[in-house]
Motif scaffolding. Structure first.
Motif, short mmCIF file in Angstrom:
data_model
loop_
_atom_site.label_atom_id
_atom_site.label_comp_id
_atom_site.label_asym_id
_atom_site.label_seq_id
_atom_site.Cartn_x
_atom_site.Cartn_y
_atom_site.Cartn_z
N PRO A 120 21.39 -61.37 -30.96
CA PRO A 120 22.53 -61.24 -30.96
C PRO A 120 22.97 -62.12 -29.15
N ILE A 121 23.74 -62.76 -29.91
CA ILE A 121 24.24 -63.99 -28.44
C ILE A 121 24.16 -63.63 -27.28
N ASN A 122 25.42 -62.41 -27.50
CA ASN A 122 25.15 -62.23 -25.63
C ASN A 122 24.21 -61.43 -24.97
N VAL A 123 23.55 -61.16 -25.25
CA VAL A 123 22.40 -61.08 -24.53
C VAL A 123 21.71 -62.21 -23.99
N ILE A 124 21.35 -62.42 -24.83
CA ILE A 124 20.81 -63.97 -23.94
C ILE A 124 22.07 -65.27 -23.34
N LYS A 125 22.69 -64.99 -23.19
CA LYS A 125 24.19 -66.15 -22.44
C LYS A 125 24.53 -64.71 -21.45
N ILE A 148 13.29 -57.91 -21.33
CA ILE A 148 13.12 -57.74 -22.68
C ILE A 148 13.72 -58.22 -24.11
N TYR A 149 14.85 -59.20 -23.59
CA TYR A 149 15.06 -60.59 -24.67
C TYR A 149 14.50 -61.63 -24.28
N LEU A 150 14.52 -62.42 -25.63
CA LEU A 150 13.99 -63.99 -25.69
C LEU A 150 15.31 -64.31 -24.64
N ASN A 151 14.76 -66.01 -24.02
CA ASN A 151 16.35 -66.45 -23.28
C ASN A 151 15.87 -68.03 -24.10
N LYS A 152 16.73 -68.72 -23.71
CA LYS A 152 17.24 -70.14 -24.31
C LYS A 152 15.90 -71.25 -25.36
N SER A 153 14.97 -71.59 -23.81
CA SER A 153 13.79 -71.65 -23.55
C SER A 153 12.57 -71.08 -24.80
N GLN A 154 13.18 -69.76 -24.83
CA GLN A 154 12.45 -69.67 -25.72
C GLN A 154 11.82 -69.73 -26.72
N ILE A 155 13.53 -69.43 -27.48
CA ILE A 155 14.13 -69.46 -28.69
C ILE A 155 13.91 -70.72 -29.07
N GLU A 178 32.69 -62.54 -34.30
CA GLU A 178 31.22 -62.90 -33.46
C GLU A 178 30.68 -63.45 -35.30
N ILE A 179 31.04 -63.42 -36.27
CA ILE A 179 29.99 -64.23 -36.85
C ILE A 179 30.40 -66.05 -36.75
N LYS A 180 31.09 -66.42 -36.63
CA LYS A 180 31.48 -67.87 -35.68
C LYS A 180 30.60 -68.65 -34.35
N LYS A 181 31.71 -67.44 -33.42
CA LYS A 181 30.88 -68.04 -32.13
C LYS A 181 29.63 -67.77 -32.49
N SER A 182 28.36 -66.95 -32.71
CA SER A 182 26.99 -66.84 -32.82
C SER A 182 26.68 -68.02 -33.60
N ILE A 183 27.15 -68.82 -34.42
CA ILE A 183 26.62 -69.84 -35.40
C ILE A 183 26.81 -71.14 -34.49
N ASP A 184 28.45 -70.74 -34.16
CA ASP A 184 28.21 -72.34 -33.07
C ASP A 184 27.35 -72.33 -31.40
N TYR A 185 26.62 -70.77 -30.92
CA TYR A 185 25.80 -70.96 -29.95
C TYR A 185 24.67 -71.17 -30.38
N PHE A 186 24.22 -70.91 -32.23
CA PHE A 186 22.78 -71.60 -32.11
C PHE A 186 22.90 -73.25 -32.70
N LYS A 187 24.61 -73.83 -32.66
CA LYS A 187 24.50 -75.31 -32.69
C LYS A 187 24.66 -76.09 -31.95
N LYS A 188 24.44 -75.10 -30.67
CA LYS A 188 24.71 -76.09 -29.23
C LYS A 188 22.94 -75.82 -28.92
N PHE A 224 16.96 -55.87 -15.93
CA PHE A 224 16.39 -55.42 -17.25
C PHE A 224 16.34 -55.93 -18.89
N SER A 225 17.26 -56.54 -18.46
CA SER A 225 17.70 -57.57 -19.31
C SER A 225 16.61 -58.85 -19.86
N LYS A 226 16.48 -59.38 -18.74
CA LYS A 226 15.48 -59.94 -18.47
C LYS A 226 14.31 -60.04 -19.47
#
Length: 284
Positions: free
Chosen positions: A102-107, A203-210, A241-251, A199-201
């Motif tokens: 999910p995008i918000n946990v990374i952002k 347990i979740y992936l970050n951008k560079s790991q993705i 939910e759909i479009k913003k997540s797609i835009d994030y992966f495009k970036k 705690f979030s940092k």
């Protein structure tokens, strides 16, 4: 053991995969890394493991599924576990999985409500104590008694006892959103005793790991932004939910033409499907 048939494609879904015994959270409901390796080795011997593009090729061309039983490996919620344990092992075996963070946990370095609940339940074994906290906090924040219509809660769950089901139901969808968030945040603070962002940092992936995983043949798809139950959202909110997540992966440059979507909580309706088609998502 589940019976499998030739000419079928099965989706194998994972969440927590870690060295659980002896860790900080030994009671988390996850899969020991050793057992995960055993499962993957079994799949390699007995199944055709498809990658994202191979699966889409079958869908697009209506190709006959390979005679050997086939599977897709999928990993939900974007855990650091997937980078530390899953990614190196899949790489070593030269196979690929599809990962759905999910995008918000990374952002925002926030925690999913469902993960807050997991770790609260892991840390505090006394379910009655958690329920008392929920009822007391509800009264504090609303000045009302919490009355429950038990007919609205499904207690048919082979994994959890009734108190655990009640806790999960109250904190996931039963309570009004604003008060639910305040109650959950307070209980997390009292039980886990750790700041959410830190705690979030952990347990979740970050951008560079993705990006690193994607550059090494792993595929990413959308799991929404907020991990919300789509069927309970308006069409406008679902589309966000759909479009913003797609835009994030495009970036991040990890979006490709065979992009897929994994429904949070398995929740969707007809609008979800129509909106996914509109946003050129290949499968969900």
């Amino acid at each position: 053991m589940i019976t499998t048939q030739e000419n079928n494609i099965y989706i194998v879904m994972y969440h927590y995969i870690r060295e659980i015994k002896g860790s900080k959270f030994p009671n988390i409901k996850g899969l020991e890394f050793k057992e995960f390796k055993n499962q993957i080795n079994y799949f390699i011997k007995n199944f055709n493991i498809l990658n994202n593009n191979q699966f889409c090729q079958i869908l697009k061309n209506k190709e006959k599924i390979p005679k050997k039983k086939s599977i897709l490996l999928t990993f939900d919620d974007g855990y650091y576990d997937h980078y530390k344990y899953v990614f190196p092992f899949l790489n070593e075996k030269k196979i690929s999985g599809i990962f759905y963070p999910p995008i918000n946990v990374i952002k925002n370095n926030s925690l999913l409500d469902v993960n807050k609940i997991h770790f609260i339940l892991e840390k505090e074994a006394n379910r009655k104590k958690i329920l008392k906290m929920i009822f007391d906090l509800f009264k504090r924040y609303t000045k009302k008694q919490l009355l429950i219509n038990f007919k609205k809660i499904n207690f048919n769950n082979s994994w959890d006892d009734k108190d655990t089901i009640l806790i999960k139901s109250l904190l996931q969808f039963y309570l009004p959103n604003l008060v639910k968030k305040k109650i959950l945040d307070k209980i997390f603070e009292q039980v886990i005793k750790k700041k959410e962002k830190q705690f979030s940092k952990e347990i979740y992936l970050n951008k560079s790991q993705i990006i690193e995983m994607h550059e090494n043949s792993m595929t990413f798809g959308s799991h929404g932004c907020t991990h919300s139950w789509l069927e309970h959202l308006s069409d406008k909110k679902q589309n966000e939910e759909i479009k913003k997540s797609i835009d994030y992966f495009k970036k991040l440059n990890v979006y490709d033409k065979n992009f897929s979507f994994c429904y949070p909580h398995g929740s969707y309706n007809k609008s979800s499907i129509d909106l996914l088609r509109k946003n050129k998502v290949k499968f969900a």
